[in-house]
Design an enzyme around this catalytic site. Sequence first.
Site, PDB file in Angstrom:
ATOM      1  N   GLY A  81       0.835  -1.203   0.000  1.00  0.00           N
ATOM      2  CA  GLY A  81       0.000   0.000   0.000  1.00  0.00           C
ATOM      3  C   GLY A  81       0.860   1.238   0.000  1.00  0.00           C
ATOM      4  CG  ASN A  82      -0.110   4.657  -1.635  1.00  0.00           C
ATOM      5  OD1 ASN A  82      -0.774   5.540  -1.124  1.00  0.00           O
ATOM      6  ND2 ASN A  82      -0.505   3.990  -2.705  1.00  0.00           N
ATOM      7  NE  ARG A  83       3.994   8.587   4.589  1.00  0.00           N
ATOM      8  CZ  ARG A  83       4.997   9.444   4.601  1.00  0.00           C
ATOM      9  NH1 ARG A  83       6.216   9.016   4.308  1.00  0.00           N
ATOM     10  NH2 ARG A  83       4.809  10.706   4.875  1.00  0.00           N
ATOM     11  CB  ALA A 127      -1.714   7.319  -4.084  1.00  0.00           C
TER      12      ALA A 127
END
Length: 408
Positions: free
Chosen positions: A215-217, A282
């Site tokens: 995943g990402n932030r 994102a």
Amino acid sequence: MDLSSLQHRRILLGVSGGIAAYKACELTRRLRQAGAEVRVTLTANAARFVTPLTFQALSGHPVRAELWDETAEMGMGHLELARWAQRIVIAPASADVVAKLAHGFADDLLTTLCLASDAPLAIAPAMNHRMWRHAATQANIETLRARGAAILGPDDGALAEGESGPGRLMEPEDLALALAQLENAARTGGKLAGLHVVVDAGPTYEDIDPVRFLGNRSSGRMGFAVAQAALDAGARVTLVAGPVHLPAPQGAERIDVRSAREMRDAVLAAVADADIFIAAAAVADWRAETASAHKLKKGRGPETLALAQNPDILAEVAALDRKPFVVGFAAETEDLERNAREKLARKKLDLVAANEVGADRGIDTQDNALHLYWNGGEQALARAPKRELAGRLIERIAALHASQRGNR
Ligand code: CTP
């Protein structure tokens, strides 16, 4: 809940007959709390459910229910009241009132005021679900909508007679918010009124096994702010959200997804009739080639994780035959303009909103700065809270979309 746009607005609240009339009391209170001036008029049937005295106390003004009322005409005459109003809200609006307004009747105070006023009309219907679904009511609603009236609700749910279906008056707090949004839209000129805007937002999570994911932030804040700004400009908004902990802006249709492939399917379905697509998500570029159905054990797990490329949602939408106006985001750590312009051309976008990301910039932060690039132009949007920035971005999108439409 931001109701600030209601401050000092002069709102004429028309209450028609029906059990939901009691909710109009709470609406009066909320509108006044938000700083609006409210004057109430009741139909004869409404006065059987709630007394004028209740509304007088809540609005702080005498309440009129009769067209021919000599004492009242000595105060604020009915034509004066019609001129005073900057917006007329009818809540609840019965099937009967909806029919009368659609056909221009003026046989009581409320309908006369509506006909004698230039103020925009907002109608919050409340009735039995069969009455709501009836072809006559639907045709009347369409007539009013085509004339520019805002139709708020009705909600779906339990109705007074023990039945259930569409016909419930919207809750007073939702009505107040919808009215605030109408004021916002009027202020921004309703630049996106009548348009369908699809926004994707947040990260995507790509499962490796039942407990682990890539995943990402991304917090989703920018995308949610953009969805809110599009609503404020009068658009119908579909918000396709990855896993984030944010409440959806009131009035947006929210579709929750987890992975890039789920997001792609939801976006492609939503853009079928969209005018504008804004890709603020994102999206994870990669996913595990195979997601394990069982938790991978430390000792026996693979040492290398094989990855497969995810679909590029933005590029797919931009390649559609009937493509909407397409806006992409570009997060860059260097060479902002060159990379952003390259993305604009490669993905065939109409606009790129680029930001520099670094230690404390862009992703997972409260504020942001953007640089917009399109064919033949650019605009710098200085650092500001995401909400403010989103408003300016939407203004630029509305202007470019309108000029593109004009050129067609
Ligand atoms: N995007 C998308 N689907 C993907 C990847 C990105 O829709 N699988 C969208 C993002 O929502 C964003 C834009 O594409 O609007 C830019 O994404 P970014 O990852 O910055 O650019 P890429 O085109 O992937 O190029 P690069 O990673 O080389 O910068």
